[in-house]
Design a protein around this motif. Structure first.
Motif: not given
Length: 671
Positions: A591-595, A605-613, A617-621, A663-671
């Motif tokens: 968790a972080s306060n990045t967002l 629709s997304f290729s790496k994660f579902s919308r719920d996931e 992540m948005i809430e986690l950060h 977005f993933l790069e923004m929260i530190g989950m680099h592709s």
């Protein structure tokens, strides 16, 4: 009947049938039984044939009732969805066979199917994939409800097996099982909304909802029974159904082949006795000629196929006396009129009461004192008054007038624009509302008090020991022991339960408060998005609407609840007693306060994660998920297939767009 009398009667029938059609197909609020509707329609058709000078192309006899909702896109049916003619007797079934025998040589084989009481649907498949789902509408075109139908688990999105045509349609019925219907009505009553009258209305209303995620939670079912297309497997209706079953479709198991009309009638009688044991509503039998070649030879009338007909079971109806109308006050102040009847046996049970739902029902029935009324149970779950025998009405009988004041506290009733029910606004001083709120607060899905029930709550209230939910936490053993059927052990059990309730999580406390329209699901959404009661109380209407799945009606109810001094004091008391009025955040090493402070809309629709996931992540950060784009939106997290309207809106408001990788790069989950 002479010409002038016929003209008057035809006009009356048309006006009545137009109204009943609108109520049934557009509003999903039927105001007459199917049998009575058919009798009126048959009378109109007979008069129009006898007096053709009064023909009208817009007569109800010339069209199928429409359920089109203009909020959906309309799609023209490739093959018209015609209605079936209705029969109600063995003689009419034999007449159906006689008409066929005049046009067809040789033996005719029939297929008998249960007539499911839901809402019709046509599904189109291309290369084994569902591409479109359309309601019957007016028979020529219907509403595109593909997104909603895709949430129904019994509808295959991709076919299995092999041998299915490159393109075809399959038609059937969308249904709401009785068990789901009962749970839904229980939930509606909990949040202060009127229950659905029957599963058919509930299924129809659900299918027309604009939010497909809510549709998914309603657990609709779909039974399919008719295959259409240029390359369907066989020239035999029943064999085509068996093939469709192999492809993954839910084909009713109770369909049967009948070699002659006597077997058809036996099938009808068998299911008249057994249909109550089914998990979904059935109101009749559909009889079809099995051979597709014969079907083509028989053809169609302007409105119906000549090769199929439906037999409709008559809903059991009895007449009895209306003794009086009383009025019940619910937890939310909703007033429900109830017809108190002379006891009568109906569908195996003794009926003494029937809900009249609201003032409009009383007015439409034109109820008078001591009327002889007709009561049905048929497809309804609860008894329902469907008509009045005016010939038995006394000349001195007064019309039933809906009350203007609350029967419990005398407050003037209110009726909000667009709502069917009247309400007592005295929610802080009306005894049934106070007790109802306390009973809701202690219920199993809320605070789950052990040892307390309606009778005990009533005794505590009568003795002045509790006036609101907070007073429960001031109760002592000395208060409880003197009550009827209470002792030392019972008192200790109740007090232990009260103490344990202080550990009930925030989302259940929020539900337990009994805010109108805030059911258990909405409470969870709110608790996740706004993690404390103080922040919720301070939220504006606009901020609440931005919470996923929170609409204007719910948001207005929440703002109204927290704006009053009474509820502010109540929350302050609950805080002092130590209830959980904020969400406990589970620590997460990622968790972080990045967002923090950012409001994010997810679309596509997304290729790496579902919308719920991604939402997690948005809430986690520290970010906030919102459902619609506004000037307060921080950015749009866009996947593939985002609608052009969303891009136009973010461009107009100058809002940024981020891809999944950004977005993933923004929260530190680099592709």
């Amino acid at each position: 009947m002479n010409q002038a009398e016929a003209q008057v009667r035809i006009a009356e029938l048309r006006e009545q049938l137009h109204t009943y059609n609108h109520n049934y197909y557009v509003l999903s609020q039927p105001s007459i039984s199917d049998y009575d509707f058919d009798m009126l329609l048959n009378e109109l058709i007979t008069l129009e044939k006898k007096f053709p000078e009064f023909n009208d192309p817009n007569s109800p006899s010339q069209r199928v009732g429409s359920d089109i909702n203009l909020e959906f896109n309309q799609v023209e049916h490739k093959y018209p969805m015609l209605s079936l003619g209705n029969t109600y007797s063995e003689e009419e079934i034999r007449d159906f066979e006689n008409r066929i025998k005049k046009l067809i040589d040789g033996d005719v084989e029939y297929v008998c199917e249960l007539k499911y009481d839901g809402t019709s649907i046509s599904l189109t498949y291309q290369n084994g994939k569902l591409v479109q789902a359309v309601t019957r509408g007016d028979g020529v075109k219907g509403d595109d409800v593909t997104a909603n139908v895709k949430t129904i688990r019994s509808v295959p999105l991709q076919l299995s097996g092999k041998g299915y045509p490159k393109e075809f349609e399959i038609r059937g019925e969308i249904l709401m099982p009785f068990a789901v219907f009962n749970d839904l009505n229980e939930e509606r009553e909990e949040i202060g909304e009127a229950p659905f009258a029957n599963p058919r209305n509930a299924a129809s209303g659900t299918l027309k909802m604009q939010n497909s995620s809510v549709v998914a939670k309603r657990k609709l079912d779909c039974y399919l029974y008719y295959l259409l297309g240029k390359e369907i497997p066989t020239r035999n209706h029943y064999s085509n159904l068996l093939a469709a079953k192999d492809w993954g479709f839910k084909i009713p198991a109770n369909t049967a082949i009948c070699k002659n009309i006597d077997e058809v009638i036996a099938f009808i009688k068998e299911w008249d006795e057994n249909r109550d044991s089914l998990p979904v509503p059935v109101d009749g039998i559909v009889i079809k000629v099995n051979s597709l070649d014969m079907q083509e030879e028989l053809g169609f009338t302007a409105k119906s196929p000549r090769w199929a007909i439906s037999y409709k079971y008559k809903a059991e109806r009895v007449s009895t006396k209306l003794e009086k109308v009383t009025y019940q006050v619910g937890r939310t102040g909703s007033i429900t009129p109830v017809a108190n009847l002379t006891a009568v046996l109906l569908a195996g049970t003794t009926v003494k009461r029937a809900s009249l739902h609201n003032a409009d029902i009383i007015q439409n029935l034109d109820l008078h004192e001591n009327d002889t009324v007709y009561v049905e149970k048929g497809g309804e779950i609860i008894p329902k008054i469907v008509g009045v025998e005016i010939s038995e009405r006394s000349a001195e009988a007064q019309a039933i007038k809906y009350i203007e004041e609350c029967p419990e506290c005398g407050s003037n009733l209110v009726r909000k624009e667009g709502e069917a029910n009247h309400y007592c606004p005295n929610d802080m001083g009306c005894p049934p509302q106070i007790k109802g709120k306390i009973e809701h607060f202690i219920s199993r899905r809320a605070m789950d008090f052990d040892g307390l029930g309606e009778e005990t709550i009533d005794l505590l209230f009568q003795k002045g020991l509790i006036k609101n939910i907070a007073d429960l936490y001031s109760l002592t053993k000395e208060d409880i022991i003197p009550l009827e059927r209470m002792g030392d052990k019972s008192a200790e059990r109740i007090l232990t339960s009260i103490e344990n309730s202080k550990q009930v999580p925030y989302e259940r406390v929020l539900y337990a408060l009994g805010i109108r329209y805030v059911g258990i699901t909405v409470a969870k959404k709110l608790a996740k998005a706004i993690p404390s009661i103080d922040k919720l109380a301070a939220s504006t209407l606009e901020e609440l609407i931005e919470v996923d799945e929170i609409g204007v009606k719910i948001a207005e109810s929440i703002v109204e609840y927290f704006s009053g001094e009474y509820h502010q004091n109540l929350i302050a008391q609950l805080k002092e007693f130590g209830l959980q009025l904020e969400r406990k955040i589970v620590e997460n090493e990622n968790a972080s306060n990045t967002l923090e402070g950012l409001s994010i809309v997810i679309s596509g629709s997304f290729s790496k994660f579902s919308r719920d996931e991604l939402k997690e992540m948005i809430e986690l950060h520290g970010g906030k998920n919102v459902s619609s784009i506004s000037k307060k939106t921080s950015f749009l997290l866009a996947g593939e297939k985002v609608g052009p309207s969303k891009f136009e809106k973010v461009e107009k408001l100058g809002i940024g767009i981020k891809t999944e990788d950004e977005f993933l790069e923004m929260i530190g989950m680099h592709s």
